[in-house]
Write an enzyme that holds these catalytic residues in place. Sequence first.
Site, mmCIF file in Angstrom:
data_model
loop_
_atom_site.group_PDB
_atom_site.id
_atom_site.type_symbol
_atom_site.label_atom_id
_atom_site.label_comp_id
_atom_site.label_asym_id
_atom_site.label_seq_id
_atom_site.Cartn_x
_atom_site.Cartn_y
_atom_site.Cartn_z
ATOM 1 N N LYS A 3 3.104 9.012 12.783
ATOM 2 C CA LYS A 3 3.822 7.760 12.549
ATOM 3 C C LYS A 3 5.426 8.156 12.745
ATOM 4 O O LYS A 3 5.948 9.449 12.548
ATOM 5 C CB LYS A 3 3.706 7.463 11.160
ATOM 6 C CG LYS A 3 2.312 6.837 11.111
ATOM 7 C CD LYS A 3 2.130 6.168 9.478
ATOM 8 C CE LYS A 3 0.675 5.523 9.342
ATOM 9 N NZ LYS A 3 0.322 5.170 8.142
ATOM 10 N N TYR A 43 -1.866 -3.442 13.268
ATOM 11 C CA TYR A 43 -2.266 -3.677 11.993
ATOM 12 C C TYR A 43 -2.452 -4.938 11.505
ATOM 13 O O TYR A 43 -2.505 -5.337 10.186
ATOM 14 C CB TYR A 43 -1.113 -2.968 11.047
ATOM 15 C CG TYR A 43 -0.886 -1.533 11.026
ATOM 16 C CD1 TYR A 43 -2.155 -1.054 10.133
ATOM 17 C CD2 TYR A 43 -0.008 -0.787 11.387
ATOM 18 C CE1 TYR A 43 -1.899 0.586 10.131
ATOM 19 C CE2 TYR A 43 -0.017 0.520 11.191
ATOM 20 C CZ TYR A 43 -0.795 1.177 10.627
ATOM 21 O OH TYR A 43 -1.027 2.589 10.644
ATOM 22 N N ASN A 106 3.808 7.416 5.512
ATOM 23 C CA ASN A 106 2.650 8.526 5.113
ATOM 24 C C ASN A 106 2.233 9.318 6.218
ATOM 25 O O ASN A 106 1.066 9.893 6.472
ATOM 26 C CB ASN A 106 1.502 8.003 4.528
ATOM 27 C CG ASN A 106 0.941 6.949 5.006
ATOM 28 O OD1 ASN A 106 1.175 6.677 6.230
ATOM 29 N ND2 ASN A 106 -0.188 6.397 4.600
ATOM 30 N N HIS A 109 -1.811 8.511 11.087
ATOM 31 C CA HIS A 109 -2.831 7.384 10.792
ATOM 32 C C HIS A 109 -4.131 7.894 11.224
ATOM 33 O O HIS A 109 -3.818 8.683 12.559
ATOM 34 C CB HIS A 109 -2.464 6.209 11.980
ATOM 35 C CG HIS A 109 -3.477 5.062 12.130
ATOM 36 N ND1 HIS A 109 -4.021 4.197 11.247
ATOM 37 C CD2 HIS A 109 -4.319 5.110 13.200
ATOM 38 C CE1 HIS A 109 -4.913 3.570 11.610
ATOM 39 N NE2 HIS A 109 -5.463 4.084 12.763
ATOM 40 N N GLU A 120 -8.622 1.527 18.976
ATOM 41 C CA GLU A 120 -7.229 2.033 18.992
ATOM 42 C C GLU A 120 -6.812 2.921 20.057
ATOM 43 O O GLU A 120 -5.763 3.024 20.510
ATOM 44 C CB GLU A 120 -7.179 2.644 17.387
ATOM 45 C CG GLU A 120 -7.114 1.688 16.194
ATOM 46 C CD GLU A 120 -7.252 2.269 15.026
ATOM 47 O OE1 GLU A 120 -7.273 3.444 14.943
ATOM 48 O OE2 GLU A 120 -7.193 1.530 13.878
HETATM 49 P P1 GDP Z 1 -4.996 4.334 6.066
HETATM 50 O O1 GDP Z 1 -6.429 4.048 6.689
HETATM 51 O O2 GDP Z 1 -5.288 5.543 5.039
HETATM 52 O O3 GDP Z 1 -3.837 4.592 7.009
HETATM 53 O O4 GDP Z 1 -4.591 3.068 4.983
HETATM 54 P P2 GDP Z 1 -4.854 1.627 5.200
HETATM 55 O O5 GDP Z 1 -5.476 1.025 6.326
HETATM 56 O O6 GDP Z 1 -5.503 0.761 3.906
HETATM 57 O O7 GDP Z 1 -3.454 0.979 5.460
HETATM 58 C C1 GDP Z 1 -2.478 1.170 6.618
HETATM 59 C C2 GDP Z 1 -1.130 1.733 6.099
HETATM 60 O O8 GDP Z 1 -0.514 0.708 5.388
HETATM 61 C C3 GDP Z 1 -1.003 2.832 5.406
HETATM 62 O O9 GDP Z 1 -1.202 4.232 6.104
HETATM 63 C C4 GDP Z 1 0.346 2.816 4.545
HETATM 64 O O10 GDP Z 1 1.094 3.152 5.953
HETATM 65 C C5 GDP Z 1 0.368 1.416 4.613
HETATM 66 N N1 GDP Z 1 0.076 0.839 3.042
HETATM 67 C C6 GDP Z 1 -1.279 0.833 2.584
HETATM 68 N N2 GDP Z 1 -1.318 0.416 1.449
HETATM 69 C C7 GDP Z 1 -0.027 -0.012 1.484
HETATM 70 C C8 GDP Z 1 0.858 -0.441 0.029
HETATM 71 O O11 GDP Z 1 -0.083 -0.755 -1.044
HETATM 72 N N3 GDP Z 1 2.103 -0.352 0.024
HETATM 73 C C9 GDP Z 1 2.866 0.036 1.136
HETATM 74 N N4 GDP Z 1 4.209 -0.272 0.815
HETATM 75 N N5 GDP Z 1 2.155 0.338 2.114
HETATM 76 C C10 GDP Z 1 0.815 0.509 2.176
#
Ligand code: GDP
Length: 134
Positions: A3, A43, A106, A109, A120
Amino acid sequence: MIKPDAVAAGNSGSILKMMEAAGFEIVAMKLTSLSSKLAGKFYEVHKGKPFYNGLVEFMSSGPIVALVLKKENAVLDFRTLIGSTNPTNAEEGTIRKIFAKSLEQNAVHGSDSAENAAIESSFFFSMLEMKLEN
Ligand code: GDP
């Protein structure tokens, strides 16, 4: 995907090294960037959530490294290698524990299923670039 936060911090090389050390083969790789429209599409599943707009802005803020990785049990093993979404909860030694700046920024991905990995991968790469034949 590596990222924008991790690319900007100069951590791409270290992260790639961890991927290879964990047994992932790099099938395809490119440095590119997402427009806000494309980040929004990538997303789309999170559309309507409170963090969606910030996530789209962050994901289109700078270069990313897109990757197709190959390994037995790749989806699960990659999730293990990257650690929990929130770096505060991520296990020691995981990519997110080491490199993530925050829950949003973070570092990496990873696809959450083989089906989404295929979707993807084709978001970023042609069949030719993925060396796929049919
Ligand atoms: P991943 O599969 O572990 O990447 O998690 P998700 O698919 O649930 O979320 C996608 C991305 O959205 C995450 O990697 C974070 O960058 C962001 N994200 C997820 N949950 C949150 C949240 O509660 N707050 C914020 N600010 N970003 C979030």
